[in-house]
Design a protein around this motif. Structure first.
Motif, PDB file in Angstrom:
ATOM      1  N   SER A  71       0.828  -1.213   0.000  1.00 24.08           N
ATOM      2  CA  SER A  71       0.000   0.000   0.000  1.00 24.08           C
ATOM      3  C   SER A  71       0.863   1.265   0.000  1.00 24.08           C
ATOM      4  N   LEU A  72       2.151   1.129   0.310  1.00 26.65           N
ATOM      5  CA  LEU A  72       3.025   2.306   0.383  1.00 26.65           C
ATOM      6  C   LEU A  72       3.716   2.619  -0.952  1.00 26.65           C
ATOM      7  N   ASN A  73       3.467   1.757  -1.953  1.00 26.92           N
ATOM      8  CA  ASN A  73       3.942   2.024  -3.322  1.00 26.92           C
ATOM      9  C   ASN A  73       5.438   2.261  -3.449  1.00 26.92           C
ATOM     10  N   LEU A  74       6.238   1.439  -2.841  1.00 24.89           N
ATOM     11  CA  LEU A  74       7.688   1.564  -3.025  1.00 24.89           C
ATOM     12  C   LEU A  74       8.089   1.070  -4.406  1.00 24.89           C
ATOM     13  N   LYS A  75       9.243   1.552  -4.854  1.00 26.94           N
ATOM     14  CA  LYS A  75       9.717   1.126  -6.176  1.00 26.94           C
ATOM     15  C   LYS A  75      10.929   0.212  -6.016  1.00 26.94           C
ATOM     16  N   LYS A  76      11.254  -0.467  -7.109  1.00 28.24           N
ATOM     17  CA  LYS A  76      12.476  -1.284  -7.132  1.00 28.24           C
ATOM     18  C   LYS A  76      13.661  -0.380  -6.803  1.00 28.24           C
ATOM     19  N   ASN A  77      14.588  -0.937  -6.046  1.00 31.14           N
ATOM     20  CA  ASN A  77      15.811  -0.219  -5.646  1.00 31.14           C
ATOM     21  C   ASN A  77      15.630   0.864  -4.590  1.00 31.14           C
ATOM     22  N   ASP A  78      14.400   1.117  -4.156  1.00 28.90           N
ATOM     23  CA  ASP A  78      14.231   1.955  -2.956  1.00 28.90           C
ATOM     24  C   ASP A  78      14.868   1.208  -1.795  1.00 28.90           C
ATOM     25  N   GLU A  79      15.289   1.933  -0.774  1.00 32.48           N
ATOM     26  CA  GLU A  79      15.888   1.254   0.380  1.00 32.48           C
ATOM     27  C   GLU A  79      14.926   1.253   1.571  1.00 32.48           C
ATOM     28  N   VAL A  80      14.960   0.123   2.273  1.00 34.46           N
ATOM     29  CA  VAL A  80      14.059  -0.067   3.409  1.00 34.46           C
ATOM     30  C   VAL A  80      14.885  -0.469   4.629  1.00 34.46           C
ATOM     31  N   ILE A  81      14.730   0.272   5.705  1.00 30.40           N
ATOM     32  CA  ILE A  81      15.473  -0.009   6.934  1.00 30.40           C
ATOM     33  C   ILE A  81      14.628  -0.865   7.855  1.00 30.40           C
ATOM     34  N   LEU A  82      15.238  -1.901   8.424  1.00 30.79           N
ATOM     35  CA  LEU A  82      14.542  -2.744   9.410  1.00 30.79           C
ATOM     36  C   LEU A  82      15.577  -3.459  10.271  1.00 30.79           C
ATOM     37  N   PRO A  83      15.164  -3.953  11.437  1.00 31.93           N
ATOM     38  CA  PRO A  83      16.142  -4.671  12.269  1.00 31.93           C
ATOM     39  C   PRO A  83      16.387  -6.067  11.715  1.00 31.93           C
ATOM     40  N   SER A  84      17.571  -6.593  12.001  1.00 31.02           N
ATOM     41  CA  SER A  84      17.861  -7.971  11.595  1.00 31.02           C
ATOM     42  C   SER A  84      17.170  -8.958  12.530  1.00 31.02           C
ATOM     43  N   PHE A  85      17.038  -8.541  13.803  1.00 29.01           N
ATOM     44  CA  PHE A  85      16.473  -9.459  14.791  1.00 29.01           C
ATOM     45  C   PHE A  85      14.949  -9.340  14.792  1.00 29.01           C
ATOM     46  N   THR A  86      14.337 -10.073  13.886  1.00 29.28           N
ATOM     47  CA  THR A  86      12.875 -10.116  13.792  1.00 29.28           C
ATOM     48  C   THR A  86      12.483 -11.337  12.983  1.00 29.28           C
ATOM     49  N   ILE A  87      11.184 -11.543  12.856  1.00 30.80           N
ATOM     50  CA  ILE A  87      10.702 -12.685  12.068  1.00 30.80           C
ATOM     51  C   ILE A  87      10.867 -12.387  10.577  1.00 30.80           C
ATOM     52  N   ILE A  88      11.029 -13.430   9.798  1.00 29.95           N
ATOM     53  CA  ILE A  88      11.277 -13.250   8.353  1.00 29.95           C
ATOM     54  C   ILE A  88      10.118 -12.551   7.644  1.00 29.95           C
ATOM     55  N   SER A  89       8.928 -12.643   8.222  1.00 33.89           N
ATOM     56  CA  SER A  89       7.738 -11.993   7.622  1.00 33.89           C
ATOM     57  C   SER A  89       7.970 -10.510   7.336  1.00 33.89           C
ATOM     58  N   CYS A  90       8.814  -9.864   8.157  1.00 33.02           N
ATOM     59  CA  CYS A  90       9.050  -8.416   7.980  1.00 33.02           C
ATOM     60  C   CYS A  90       9.788  -8.104   6.686  1.00 33.02           C
ATOM     61  N   ILE A  91      10.635  -9.019   6.264  1.00 31.31           N
ATOM     62  CA  ILE A  91      11.483  -8.716   5.095  1.00 31.31           C
ATOM     63  C   ILE A  91      10.906  -9.287   3.790  1.00 31.31           C
ATOM     64  N   LEU A  92       9.990 -10.222   3.884  1.00 28.28           N
ATOM     65  CA  LEU A  92       9.485 -10.878   2.669  1.00 28.28           C
ATOM     66  C   LEU A  92       8.930  -9.894   1.633  1.00 28.28           C
ATOM     67  N   PRO A  93       8.073  -8.935   2.043  1.00 22.49           N
ATOM     68  CA  PRO A  93       7.562  -8.018   1.015  1.00 22.49           C
ATOM     69  C   PRO A  93       8.648  -7.138   0.413  1.00 22.49           C
ATOM     70  N   ALA A 111      20.217 -14.310  19.039  1.00 15.79           N
ATOM     71  CA  ALA A 111      19.772 -15.549  18.376  1.00 15.79           C
ATOM     72  C   ALA A 111      20.419 -16.781  18.995  1.00 15.79           C
ATOM     73  N   ARG A 112      21.671 -16.638  19.368  1.00 15.66           N
ATOM     74  CA  ARG A 112      22.412 -17.818  19.838  1.00 15.66           C
ATOM     75  C   ARG A 112      22.250 -18.091  21.323  1.00 15.66           C
ATOM     76  N   ASN A 113      21.765 -17.108  22.063  1.00 13.76           N
ATOM     77  CA  ASN A 113      21.724 -17.273  23.520  1.00 13.76           C
ATOM     78  C   ASN A 113      20.357 -17.054  24.154  1.00 13.76           C
ATOM     79  N   GLY A 114      19.354 -16.808  23.321  1.00  9.49           N
ATOM     80  CA  GLY A 114      18.040 -16.514  23.889  1.00  9.49           C
ATOM     81  C   GLY A 114      17.047 -17.649  23.737  1.00  9.49           C
TER      82      GLY A 114
END
Ligand SMILES: Cc1ncc(COP(=O)(O)O)c(C=O)c1O
Length: 375
Positions: free
Chosen positions: A70-92, A345-348
């Motif tokens: 719904s946010l209409n991003l384009k190819k090659n736009d950059e998206v910031i997110l944490p690495s420590f999260t579920i994969i669902s966040c990065i799939l789109p 990830a390794r200790n929690g």
């Protein structure tokens, strides 16, 4: 319900009006996404999290997908997110062809480290995806400030944070668009399910259309866009309405479980327990996480094995996105090191903390943990 663990890691509580509302659906014959309860649940949910619009969908992953689109991003736009999260966040992000830029997490709250965001913002950055992790919210004020300064959108993933507040404002009320999950381990459950919320009518309408394979109103089966079938059913809404009625009680229960664990486990010096309060929030302990310290005499794997043997089910923490094999083999995240995410990830792990956990079961879990560390 048959469960092979004496103490399962999570079991929902379904003792309110769930049966009554489900029976109503069956009696009236509304079992699909057509039915009066879907709208009713959406309206009540929007009100609960202080948003104008709510769009129900089939799960939290679908919610993220549609919110992102719904946010209409384009190819090659950059998206910031944490690495420590579920994969669902990065799939789109990956599927949409944008470039994910990963940020490390804060060792105390396990959320995105806000101090590390600004130097990753470039001319191409368009969006920050912010999940709230395990019971404490991400530090939203500086994130919203950065978004304003650099004209970025914010997609807030409040899957784990229904009923949690940040500086007395509801989680899910910050993002240009925000999402929730109603999987069985969430604060309210509809079996599977999710919700997108926003104050922007256009975003809500776009999500509604995408949810329903972009049918158009003038001529059915004529499509101008590619959508999905992520519809939410009347049956799920029946559950959702009954669960929502009990949200305050559920939050109180989660906090009580957290308090009891903290009180009983704080003396063991081999792991860090969750913070009960931080300056902007009070922990809701969506899950009760423990982080083994370097001095722990027991390795994480053995700790989990021992608990399993005594009938206590546990779960690992998330695996960081920059080390996900599925993404690595696509060529993402070469030579990236994010030490806090890797450490988490390794200790929690997290202990049983579902809404049906009895105090007898919790005492049993505490006893088993003590047995392992306090020989
Ligand atoms: C932060 C976060 N986002 C998204 C999801 C995905 O939700 P679902 O399982 O409903 O697809 C989860 C699931 O646990 C989650 O923890």
């Amino acid at each position: 319900m048959k469960n092979y663990y004496k103490v399962p890691v999570n079991q929902p509580s379904l003792l309110g009006n769930e049966k009554k509302y489900l029976l109503q659906c069956l009696n009236e014959g509304f079992v699909s996404s057509v039915g009066p309860l879907v709208k009713k649940f959406e309206l009540k949910f929007a009100k609960k999290v202080d948003r104008k619009f709510a769009v129900s969908v089939s799960n939290g992953t679908a919610a993220l997908q549609l919110a992102y689109e719904s946010l209409n991003l384009k190819k090659n736009d950059e998206v910031i997110l944490p690495s420590f999260t579920i994969i669902s966040c990065i799939l789109p992000v990956i599927r949409g062809g944008a470039k994910p830029v990963l940020i490390d997490s804060d060792i105390k709250t396990w959320n995105i480290d806000v101090g590390k965001i600004e130097k990753k913002i470039t001319k191409k950055t368009r969006l920050i995806i912010v999940p709230h992790i395990y019971g404490l919210p991400a530090d939203m004020a500086p994130i919203m400030k950065l978004a304003k300064k650099y004209n970025l959108k914010v997609l807030e993933d409040a899957a784990e944070a229904l009923g949690l507040t940040y500086k007395r404002k509801m989680c899910g009320s910050f993002g240009d668009v925000s999402t929730f999950s109603f999987y069985a381990n969430k604060h309210i459950t509809t079996g599977e399910g999710g919700m997108i919320v926003t104050n922007d009518k256009k975003i809500a309408e776009r999500c509604r259309s995408l949810r329903n394979i972009c049918f158009n109103n003038e001529r059915r089966f004529l499509h101008y866009d590619l959508g999905w079938n992520y519809r939410f059913t009347n049956l799920q809404s029946a559950l959702g309405l009954a669960q929502l009625e009990q949200l305050s009680k559920f939050i109180r229960k989660k906090r009580k479980l957290g308090r009891v664990y903290n009180k009983n486990l704080s003396k063991i010096k081999f792991f860090d327990i969750p913070l009960s309060n931080i300056k902007y929030a009070k922990n809701v302990y969506w899950v009760y996480g423990l982080l083994l310290r370097r001095n722990s005499p027991v390795k994480l794997k053995d700790f989990m094995k021992k608990l399993k043997k005594s009938g206590v089910e546990t779960r690992n923490f998330f695996w960081p996105l920059h080390q996900q094999p599925a993404l690595k083999k696509m060529g993402f995240f070469k030579n990236i090191k994010l030490p806090i995410s890797e450490y988490l990830a390794r200790n929690g792990l997290y202990l049983p903390s579902g809404l049906s956990l009895t105090s007898y079961q919790q005492k049993f879990v505490i006893k088993q943990v003590k047995k392992i560390f306090l020989k």
